[in-house]
Design a protein around this motif. Structure first.
Motif, PDB file in Angstrom:
ATOM      1  N   TRP A  14       0.840  -1.199   0.000  1.00 23.33           N
ATOM      2  CA  TRP A  14       0.000   0.000   0.000  1.00 23.33           C
ATOM      3  C   TRP A  14       0.875   1.249   0.000  1.00 23.33           C
ATOM      4  N   ALA A  15       1.926   1.247   0.844  1.00 20.06           N
ATOM      5  CA  ALA A  15       2.793   2.411   0.963  1.00 20.06           C
ATOM      6  C   ALA A  15       3.493   2.730  -0.357  1.00 20.06           C
ATOM      7  N   LYS A  16       3.980   1.705  -1.029  1.00 19.91           N
ATOM      8  CA  LYS A  16       4.650   1.915  -2.316  1.00 19.91           C
ATOM      9  C   LYS A  16       3.672   2.405  -3.373  1.00 19.91           C
ATOM     10  N   LEU A  17       2.509   1.796  -3.412  1.00 13.24           N
ATOM     11  CA  LEU A  17       1.513   2.142  -4.430  1.00 13.24           C
ATOM     12  C   LEU A  17       1.010   3.566  -4.265  1.00 13.24           C
ATOM     13  N   ASN A  18       0.987   4.056  -3.024  1.00 18.37           N
ATOM     14  CA  ASN A  18       0.443   5.386  -2.742  1.00 18.37           C
ATOM     15  C   ASN A  18       1.506   6.423  -2.418  1.00 18.37           C
ATOM     16  N   ASP A  19       2.769   6.104  -2.743  1.00 21.53           N
ATOM     17  CA  ASP A  19       3.875   7.055  -2.555  1.00 21.53           C
ATOM     18  C   ASP A  19       3.901   7.625  -1.143  1.00 21.53           C
ATOM     19  N   ALA A  20       3.752   6.746  -0.157  1.00 14.39           N
ATOM     20  CA  ALA A  20       3.752   7.185   1.242  1.00 14.39           C
ATOM     21  C   ALA A  20       5.177   7.391   1.729  1.00 14.39           C
ATOM     22  N   SER A  46      12.150   8.514   6.709  1.00 16.20           N
ATOM     23  CA  SER A  46      11.800   9.690   5.883  1.00 16.20           C
ATOM     24  C   SER A  46      11.879   9.385   4.386  1.00 16.20           C
ATOM     25  N   GLU A  47      12.113   8.119   4.026  1.00 21.17           N
ATOM     26  CA  GLU A  47      12.168   7.734   2.612  1.00 21.17           C
ATOM     27  C   GLU A  47      10.786   7.837   1.986  1.00 21.17           C
ATOM     28  N   LEU A  48      10.712   8.405   0.792  1.00 19.05           N
ATOM     29  CA  LEU A  48       9.473   8.424   0.035  1.00 19.05           C
ATOM     30  C   LEU A  48       9.385   7.113  -0.730  1.00 19.05           C
ATOM     31  N   MET A  49       8.433   6.287  -0.378  1.00 20.72           N
ATOM     32  CA  MET A  49       8.310   4.966  -0.994  1.00 20.72           C
ATOM     33  C   MET A  49       7.585   5.079  -2.331  1.00 20.72           C
ATOM     34  N   THR A  50       8.007   4.285  -3.287  1.00 19.73           N
ATOM     35  CA  THR A  50       7.390   4.311  -4.616  1.00 19.73           C
ATOM     36  C   THR A  50       7.222   2.890  -5.129  1.00 19.73           C
ATOM     37  N   SER A  51       6.307   2.742  -6.058  1.00 16.28           N
ATOM     38  CA  SER A  51       6.022   1.425  -6.627  1.00 16.28           C
ATOM     39  C   SER A  51       6.999   1.047  -7.730  1.00 16.28           C
ATOM     40  N   GLY A  52       7.679   2.035  -8.299  1.00 17.21           N
ATOM     41  CA  GLY A  52       8.558   1.757  -9.426  1.00 17.21           C
ATOM     42  C   GLY A  52       7.807   1.519 -10.721  1.00 17.21           C
ATOM     43  N   LEU A  53       6.514   1.773 -10.711  1.00 16.18           N
ATOM     44  CA  LEU A  53       5.694   1.514 -11.893  1.00 16.18           C
ATOM     45  C   LEU A  53       5.730   2.691 -12.862  1.00 16.18           C
ATOM     46  N   ARG A  54       5.863   2.354 -14.135  1.00 15.67           N
ATOM     47  CA  ARG A  54       5.676   3.338 -15.191  1.00 15.67           C
ATOM     48  C   ARG A  54       4.298   3.089 -15.814  1.00 15.67           C
ATOM     49  N   ASN A  55       3.975   3.835 -16.837  1.00 21.09           N
ATOM     50  CA  ASN A  55       2.650   3.694 -17.448  1.00 21.09           C
ATOM     51  C   ASN A  55       2.406   2.290 -17.982  1.00 21.09           C
ATOM     52  N   ASP A  56       3.452   1.674 -18.576  1.00 21.12           N
ATOM     53  CA  ASP A  56       3.261   0.328 -19.128  1.00 21.12           C
ATOM     54  C   ASP A  56       3.024  -0.691 -18.020  1.00 21.12           C
ATOM     55  N   GLY A  57       3.709  -0.510 -16.882  1.00 30.33           N
ATOM     56  CA  GLY A  57       3.493  -1.415 -15.755  1.00 30.33           C
ATOM     57  C   GLY A  57       2.119  -1.243 -15.142  1.00 30.33           C
ATOM     58  N   ARG A  58       1.659   0.000 -15.036  1.00 27.78           N
ATOM     59  CA  ARG A  58       0.319   0.240 -14.490  1.00 27.78           C
ATOM     60  C   ARG A  58      -0.759  -0.342 -15.400  1.00 27.78           C
ATOM     61  N   GLN A  59      -0.510  -0.291 -16.700  1.00 26.97           N
ATOM     62  CA  GLN A  59      -1.473  -0.883 -17.618  1.00 26.97           C
ATOM     63  C   GLN A  59      -1.559  -2.396 -17.419  1.00 26.97           C
ATOM     64  N   LEU A  60      -0.418  -3.040 -17.192  1.00 28.35           N
ATOM     65  CA  LEU A  60      -0.424  -4.479 -16.932  1.00 28.35           C
ATOM     66  C   LEU A  60      -1.152  -4.797 -15.626  1.00 28.35           C
ATOM     67  N   LEU A  61      -0.961  -3.980 -14.606  1.00 27.04           N
ATOM     68  CA  LEU A  61      -1.686  -4.187 -13.350  1.00 27.04           C
ATOM     69  C   LEU A  61      -3.194  -4.055 -13.572  1.00 27.04           C
ATOM     70  N   HIS A  62      -3.574  -3.071 -14.369  1.00 25.55           N
ATOM     71  CA  HIS A  62      -4.994  -2.891 -14.687  1.00 25.55           C
ATOM     72  C   HIS A  62      -5.544  -4.144 -15.376  1.00 25.55           C
ATOM     73  N   GLU A  63      -4.779  -4.708 -16.285  1.00 26.35           N
ATOM     74  CA  GLU A  63      -5.226  -5.910 -16.998  1.00 26.35           C
ATOM     75  C   GLU A  63      -5.298  -7.112 -16.057  1.00 26.35           C
ATOM     76  N   ILE A  64      -4.375  -7.207 -15.115  1.00 23.71           N
ATOM     77  CA  ILE A  64      -4.420  -8.293 -14.134  1.00 23.71           C
ATOM     78  C   ILE A  64      -5.717  -8.226 -13.332  1.00 23.71           C
ATOM     79  N   VAL A  65      -6.078  -7.022 -12.912  1.00 21.39           N
ATOM     80  CA  VAL A  65      -7.323  -6.837 -12.155  1.00 21.39           C
ATOM     81  C   VAL A  65      -8.537  -7.146 -13.029  1.00 21.39           C
ATOM     82  N   GLN A  66      -8.482  -6.752 -14.291  1.00 18.11           N
ATOM     83  CA  GLN A  66      -9.589  -7.051 -15.207  1.00 18.11           C
ATOM     84  C   GLN A  66      -9.770  -8.563 -15.368  1.00 18.11           C
ATOM     85  N   GLU A  67      -8.663  -9.293 -15.417  1.00 22.70           N
ATOM     86  CA  GLU A  67      -8.744 -10.749 -15.533  1.00 22.70           C
ATOM     87  C   GLU A  67      -9.386 -11.362 -14.289  1.00 22.70           C
ATOM     88  N   GLY A  68      -9.316 -10.652 -13.168  1.00 28.28           N
ATOM     89  CA  GLY A  68      -9.855 -11.181 -11.919  1.00 28.28           C
ATOM     90  C   GLY A  68     -11.285 -10.779 -11.630  1.00 28.28           C
TER      91      GLY A  68
END
Length: 204
Positions: free
Chosen positions: A112-118, A124-146
């Protein structure tokens, strides 16, 4: 918070990770109160059981929402106090709120922290998911498959392929995939998705 600044208090979400070595709940409590004060916004406490929060003097007079009762008003600061996954579902539709998530030993909420840049309240580290647009699109498709809970063989194979594509992009993080799926679909079918991720990891 390490290297605390008023600027940090006024921007973004916060994550207080669990530690086996020290009790960080006091840190999380103080941080949430400081964030609310710095922003001049009301503080709502979200917890598994109202009794978990009501015993703390600092929470007296505050709105306390449990996983079973109450609604979190959007806007203001929300202290997710050692929340369960069911309790966290009440935060997924918030758009104008700031979250301070204080993690207990289970469930772990780094995804959750990485996904929401907490911001990690300990480092004091800003956490990130490391996702770019292409990765977010794949995550969207994974959720659609579910949409039916990742339970049929077609969705299983398709999701495995999408996970493989995400790995090839160098953007795969199991905790982020699960956090994204939970925010999109709640807990429905997550056990099946975990089995897909386990199988994909074994196949690597």
């Amino acid at each position: 918070m390490a290297n605390d600044t008023s600027e940090h208090l006024r921007s973004g979400h916060f994550y207080v990770p669990w530690s086996n070595e020290e009790d960080r709940t006091t840190l999380g409590k103080a941080l949430a109160l400081d964030v609310a004060e710095a922003r001049g916004e009301p503080l709502t406490v979200l917890t598994a059981l109202k009794s978990d929060a009501e015993e703390h003097d600092e929470f007296k007079g505050l709105t306390i929402v449990s996983e079973r009762d109450g609604v979190i008003p959007d806007g203001g600061v929300v202290l997710a106090w050692c929340p369960t996954l069911k309790a966290m579902e009440k935060t997924y539709q918030l758009r104008a709120s700031t979250l301070v998530v204080v993690e207990w030993s289970s469930p772990r909420l780094s995804g959750w922290a990485k996904l929401n840049d907490a911001r990690n309240a300990v480092t004091s580290e800003l956490m990130t998911s490391g996702l770019r647009n292409d990765g977010r699109q794949l995550l969207h498709e994974i959720v659609q498959e579910g949409y039916r809970g990742w339970h049929d063989s077609i969705a299983y194979r398709r999701t495995e392929a999408l996970i493989s594509d995400l790995r090839k992009l160098g953007q795969y993080d199991r905790s982020v995939v699960l956090a994204y799926a939970r925010q999109a679909r709640g807990r429905r079918g997550i056990g099946n998705l975990k089995r897909v991720l386990d199988a994909a990891a074994t196949a690597e």
